[in-house]
Write a protein that holds these residues in place. Structure first.
Motif, PDB file in Angstrom:
ATOM      1  N   PRO A  48     -11.624  58.028  51.251  1.00 48.63           N
ATOM      2  CA  PRO A  48     -10.614  57.945  52.323  1.00 48.63           C
ATOM      3  C   PRO A  48     -11.184  58.160  53.718  1.00 48.63           C
ATOM      4  CG  PRO A  48     -10.389  60.005  51.126  1.00 48.63           C
ATOM      5  CD  PRO A  48     -11.390  59.183  50.370  1.00 48.63           C
ATOM      6  N   CYS A  53     -13.329  50.647  56.415  1.00 50.13           N
ATOM      7  CA  CYS A  53     -12.058  49.959  56.143  1.00 50.13           C
ATOM      8  C   CYS A  53     -11.285  49.667  57.425  1.00 50.13           C
ATOM      9  CB  CYS A  53     -11.196  50.785  55.191  1.00 50.13           C
ATOM     10  SG  CYS A  53     -10.201  52.058  55.989  1.00 50.13           S
ATOM     11  N   LEU A  54     -11.659  50.313  58.538  1.00 42.63           N
ATOM     12  CA  LEU A  54     -10.940  50.093  59.791  1.00 42.63           C
ATOM     13  C   LEU A  54     -11.383  48.817  60.506  1.00 42.63           C
ATOM     14  CD1 LEU A  54     -11.012  53.725  61.244  1.00 42.63           C
ATOM     15  CD2 LEU A  54      -9.126  52.596  60.048  1.00 42.63           C
ATOM     16  N   TRP A  58      -5.823  44.398  63.294  1.00 45.83           N
ATOM     17  CA  TRP A  58      -4.648  45.046  62.718  1.00 45.83           C
ATOM     18  C   TRP A  58      -3.432  44.886  63.620  1.00 45.83           C
ATOM     19  CZ3 TRP A  58      -5.551  46.730  57.882  1.00 45.83           C
ATOM     20  CH2 TRP A  58      -6.870  47.032  57.530  1.00 45.83           C
ATOM     21  N   PHE A 172      -8.039  59.799  60.244  1.00 43.98           N
ATOM     22  CA  PHE A 172      -7.598  58.581  59.578  1.00 43.98           C
ATOM     23  C   PHE A 172      -7.735  58.739  58.073  1.00 43.98           C
ATOM     24  CE2 PHE A 172     -12.118  58.018  60.279  1.00 43.98           C
ATOM     25  CZ  PHE A 172     -12.580  57.458  59.097  1.00 43.98           C
ATOM     26  N   ASP A 173      -6.992  57.894  57.347  1.00 44.63           N
ATOM     27  CA  ASP A 173      -6.999  57.941  55.887  1.00 44.63           C
ATOM     28  C   ASP A 173      -7.116  56.519  55.360  1.00 44.63           C
ATOM     29  OD1 ASP A 173      -6.563  58.203  53.178  1.00 44.63           O
ATOM     30  OD2 ASP A 173      -4.811  59.492  53.371  1.00 44.63           O
ATOM     31  N   CYS A 174      -8.217  56.233  54.674  1.00 44.69           N
ATOM     32  CA  CYS A 174      -8.451  54.904  54.117  1.00 44.69           C
ATOM     33  C   CYS A 174      -8.263  54.885  52.607  1.00 44.69           C
ATOM     34  CB  CYS A 174      -9.850  54.418  54.473  1.00 44.69           C
ATOM     35  SG  CYS A 174     -10.006  53.833  56.176  1.00 44.69           S
ATOM     36  N   PRO A 177      -7.314  50.812  51.549  1.00 40.18           N
ATOM     37  CA  PRO A 177      -8.057  50.064  52.572  1.00 40.18           C
ATOM     38  C   PRO A 177      -7.269  48.917  53.187  1.00 40.18           C
ATOM     39  CG  PRO A 177      -9.404  50.434  50.608  1.00 40.18           C
ATOM     40  CD  PRO A 177      -7.999  50.812  50.251  1.00 40.18           C
ATOM     41  N   PRO A 180      -4.689  51.244  56.238  1.00 42.40           N
ATOM     42  CA  PRO A 180      -5.190  52.540  56.721  1.00 42.40           C
ATOM     43  C   PRO A 180      -4.124  53.259  57.542  1.00 42.40           C
ATOM     44  CG  PRO A 180      -6.743  50.761  57.201  1.00 42.40           C
ATOM     45  CD  PRO A 180      -5.472  50.115  56.752  1.00 42.40           C
TER      46      PRO A 180
END
Length: 199
Positions: A48, A53-54, A58, A172-174, A177, A180
């Motif tokens: 995570p 993944c960012l 988006w 942040f939390d991935c 994915p 996020p």
């Protein structure tokens, strides 16, 4: 004269038998060593805090931005903000760009109006232990507010609320994915905001 075809037929049969053996059921050793790439990929744990993944383009949907501005409103007495529109957020490996092109319906101390935000804010970013740190390189955000028919540039007045850099120092939390979650800074705390692929 007629024995030759029989010889050829027997040889052909022997060849087919050998071929059948070679393409028959896999041995136990072969099945034990076989892996399903999709199964392997799905079984791998997701980190995570992996900032990879960012990276991408988006969209922050209107309902997610409303959660943010509800929290901002709650922290400011006499202020109510309702958002209309989405927000863009893009990351490369080293740079980010935040483009909050939306309209805010405002109610300030009983006065009703709207604020239109244009422009962008961007720069470089890094991540460590699940937290983003930004360094602003360009801030062209502008907020024009109209209240009771009077229009004024409120970029300075509302800059800390609207034209801010909410992802700086943002956890942040991935875990997912494809969606996020960033913890946006409201000035008095943080609220979770989910990202949606821009495409």
């Amino acid at each position: 004269m007629r024995r030759a075809p029989i010889v050829v037929t027997a040889a052909t049969a022997a060849l087919l038998a050998l071929t059948a053996c070679s393409v028959g059921e896999p041995t136990e050793a072969e099945t034990d060593g076989a892996t399903d790439p999709e199964a392997s990929a799905s079984s791998e744990p997701v980190d995570p805090t992996d900032p990879g993944c960012l990276v991408g383009d988006w969209r922050i949907a209107q309902d997610q931005m409303q959660v943010f501005y509800d929290a901002v409103s709650a922290a400011s007495e006499g202020l109510a903000l309702t958002i209309v529109g989405d927000t863009g957020l893009s990351f490369t490996d080293t740079e980010y760009l935040y483009t909050p092109g939306f309209t805010l319906q405002l109610e300030v101390a009983g006065l009703v109006g709207e604020g239109v935000t244009t422009g962008s804010i961007g720069g470089t970013w890094t991540a460590d232990a699940g937290v983003i740190t930004t360094a602003v390189g360009d801030n062209s955000l502008s907020t024009i507010v109209t209240i009771n028919g009077v229009t004024q540039d409120a970029s300075d007045l509302l800059g800390g609320i609207i034209a801010s850099d909410p992802i700086n120092e943002a956890p942040f939390d991935c875990s997912d994915p494809t969606a996020p979650v960033l913890q946006f800074d409201t000035g008095s705390g943080r609220v979770p905001v989910a990202l949606t692929p821009a495409g």
